[in-house]
Each structure stands twice: as structure tokens, then as C-alpha cells.
Design a protein around this motif. Sequence first.
Motif, short mmCIF file in Angstrom:
data_model
loop_
_atom_site.label_atom_id
_atom_site.label_comp_id
_atom_site.label_asym_id
_atom_site.label_seq_id
_atom_site.Cartn_x
_atom_site.Cartn_y
_atom_site.Cartn_z
N TRP A 185 0.83 -1.20 0.00
CA TRP A 185 0.00 0.00 0.00
C TRP A 185 0.87 1.26 0.00
CZ3 TRP A 185 -3.68 2.20 -1.95
CH2 TRP A 185 -4.51 3.16 -1.35
N GLY A 186 1.88 1.28 0.84
CA GLY A 186 2.78 2.42 0.88
C GLY A 186 3.48 2.64 -0.46
N THR A 187 3.93 1.56 -1.07
CA THR A 187 4.60 1.63 -2.36
C THR A 187 3.64 2.12 -3.45
OG1 THR A 187 6.06 -0.19 -1.72
CG2 THR A 187 5.93 0.32 -4.06
N THR A 188 2.40 1.65 -3.39
CA THR A 188 1.39 2.06 -4.36
C THR A 188 1.11 3.56 -4.24
OG1 THR A 188 0.34 -0.13 -4.33
CG2 THR A 188 -1.00 1.71 -5.12
N LEU A 189 0.97 4.05 -3.01
CA LEU A 189 0.73 5.48 -2.79
C LEU A 189 1.92 6.30 -3.28
CD1 LEU A 189 -0.95 5.43 0.74
CD2 LEU A 189 -2.03 5.99 -1.45
N ALA A 190 3.13 5.79 -3.05
CA ALA A 190 4.33 6.48 -3.52
C ALA A 190 4.31 6.62 -5.04
CB ALA A 190 5.58 5.73 -3.07
N ASN A 191 3.95 5.56 -5.72
CA ASN A 191 3.91 5.58 -7.18
C ASN A 191 2.84 6.53 -7.70
OD1 ASN A 191 6.03 3.77 -7.51
ND2 ASN A 191 4.69 1.98 -7.46
N LEU A 192 1.70 6.59 -7.01
CA LEU A 192 0.63 7.51 -7.41
C LEU A 192 1.09 8.96 -7.30
CD1 LEU A 192 -2.46 5.78 -5.73
CD2 LEU A 192 -2.07 6.06 -8.19
N ALA A 193 1.82 9.26 -6.23
CA ALA A 193 2.33 10.62 -6.05
C ALA A 193 3.42 10.94 -7.09
CB ALA A 193 2.88 10.79 -4.64
N LEU A 194 4.24 9.96 -7.41
CA LEU A 194 5.30 10.17 -8.40
C LEU A 194 4.74 10.44 -9.79
CD1 LEU A 194 7.82 7.41 -7.25
CD2 LEU A 194 8.22 9.89 -7.22
#
Length: 310
Positions: free
Chosen positions: A17-26
Motif C-alpha cells: 500500500w505504501g509503495t502504491t501510494l508512492a507511485n501515485l504521487a510520483l
Amino acid sequence: MNPAKSKNITIIGGGLWGTTLANLALINNHRVSLWSRRSHHSLESSLNQSEVIISAVAIAGVRPVIEQLKNIVIPNSVVIVTATKGLDPLTTYTPSQIWQTAFPEKVIAVLSGPNLSKEIAQGLPAATVVACQQLEAATMVQGIFASENFRVYINNDPQGTELGGTLKNVMAIAAGVCDGLQLGTNAKAALLTRALPEMMRVGACLGAQSETFFGLSGLGDLLATCASPLSRNYQVGYKLALGKPLKQIMNEVEGTAEGVNTTEVLVVLANQYQINLPITRQVYLLLQGKITPTQAVQALMERELKSEYD
């Protein structure tokens, strides 16, 4: 697609989940620092110039993270967003309540919705909700994540938004049992229909807005989690119905099935506030090994007849 000014963002939690949110922000060209307890760099270094902190840890990790943050100077302008779904067994608090108690001067927002991480990571379309009592903060976080494949709504009910995403995990265990026992579509529809008012009764006692439970973080998350094998909580219920012991299931499930802990805390709340939670209580007895999946279904079917809208 998103014209919002680029932000410095720290995401705490290196799971899916954290990685997914990071990618969305990127995707929206924000500057992202991802930190977990396995990181080689310190949390303090990750927070350098951070304007937004996103907490994507499991409920068990919220307090340890807060204890670390208390030793770090964080400007009051920093917005903290919690993306955790669960209830604290120590206080029965939601994650945002834990954060707000620890940092009363900070703006705390909640991000929750029907967001199966693996689908989002594949680029499939999804929607979520950012809830905050300060509209400016909610709008800012909305701009961080909104993109072509990820639609973000806002509301002013963080308590209801958070409870919707948390309580549906208990119902997902029940849904998994229903499918594991091959009870059919009629039974599943009845279960989900009765699950929503059960969630709303908890919300009413804890100060949430009832309409929030008809939105993405309530009904939306309930439908997604109770229908998909990607849901860890659904997997727990499904495998219990197949006769597997809970300890083995928890070892097999990838990540944390928050519904197991949430069920225990929810029963404490139900006893404290005298809330009628028939589905939750049967899930609790099942997880405790006191009844079988079939007995749980029988108990729900044999309850006293009543009006649908009492």
C-alpha cells in the motif's frame, strides 16, 4: 494531468500500500521519500523538508512510528495523512485519533476507499476519499494523488471515512466464509446488505456521519473487499470455511489481515456502548475457535424475526 504544485512527501510504510501510494504521487511529479523500518536511512532524514507525511503502516505500527516522530522536530504546517485501516487494541481508537492525540496541533487527514493495492499497481481505474475537517488540507492531498486512473473525492468526516474502511474488514471475513461454504449469491447479498447497517450503528455511536457509509469508504470498500480474493480478510474467512486453522492462515496471508484484530476490538466497543452487532459477534466466536463456520451461519439464520428497519 494534475497541475498541483509539486510537494515534498514522506510515506511511512514500505509495504504494497505504501509503495502504491508512492507511485501515485510520483505520477504527478511530487518528490517522494519512502521509509520503512527496513530502510537503511533514518526516518529523520526522510522527513527533510517534508510538507506531507503519509502513514501507510499496519495498526500495530502506528504507535511505534509516532514515538519516533515525537523525537523529531516537525513544523506545524506539515499535514499528516493516515492510510491505515484498523482499531487500536489498547484504546479502541482509530488511527487518526491516535495521531491527533499525539499531535494535537497538526492537521490530520484520512485516506480510505475501495483500494486493492494490486489492482491500482496494475494501472486499473480506482477511486478513493480524503477526509479532513479542514477543506484546504483535504483539497491539497486530493491534488497529490488524483490522476487519470485514480479519482480522489473529499469530505469532512474523517471518523466515518476511517470507520468504513476499518469495519468492512470484519465483514470481509464473513463474506469469505460465505463463499468458502458455497452458500450462493442470495446468502452473500443478504450478508452484505445486513453488514452495512451494522457498520453504521458503530459509526452512529462514535460520532460519524451516516451518509459517509453510503460512499466509497463505506459501501464502496465493503463491496470491493467482500468480493475479491485479493482481500486478505476475505482470504481468512474463505480458508476458515475450508477448515484451515487460523494460525496457519495468518502465516499464509501476504501482509496483515487487519480484520482479525479489528473484530476483537469491535466486540469490546459493542459491549461498552451496547451496540447490536450480530455478524461481528459470530465472526469473533469463529476466530476464537468457539464455533465452526457452519454454526456461525446457523446462528445468524436462527435469530429472532424482526422488522428490516427497526
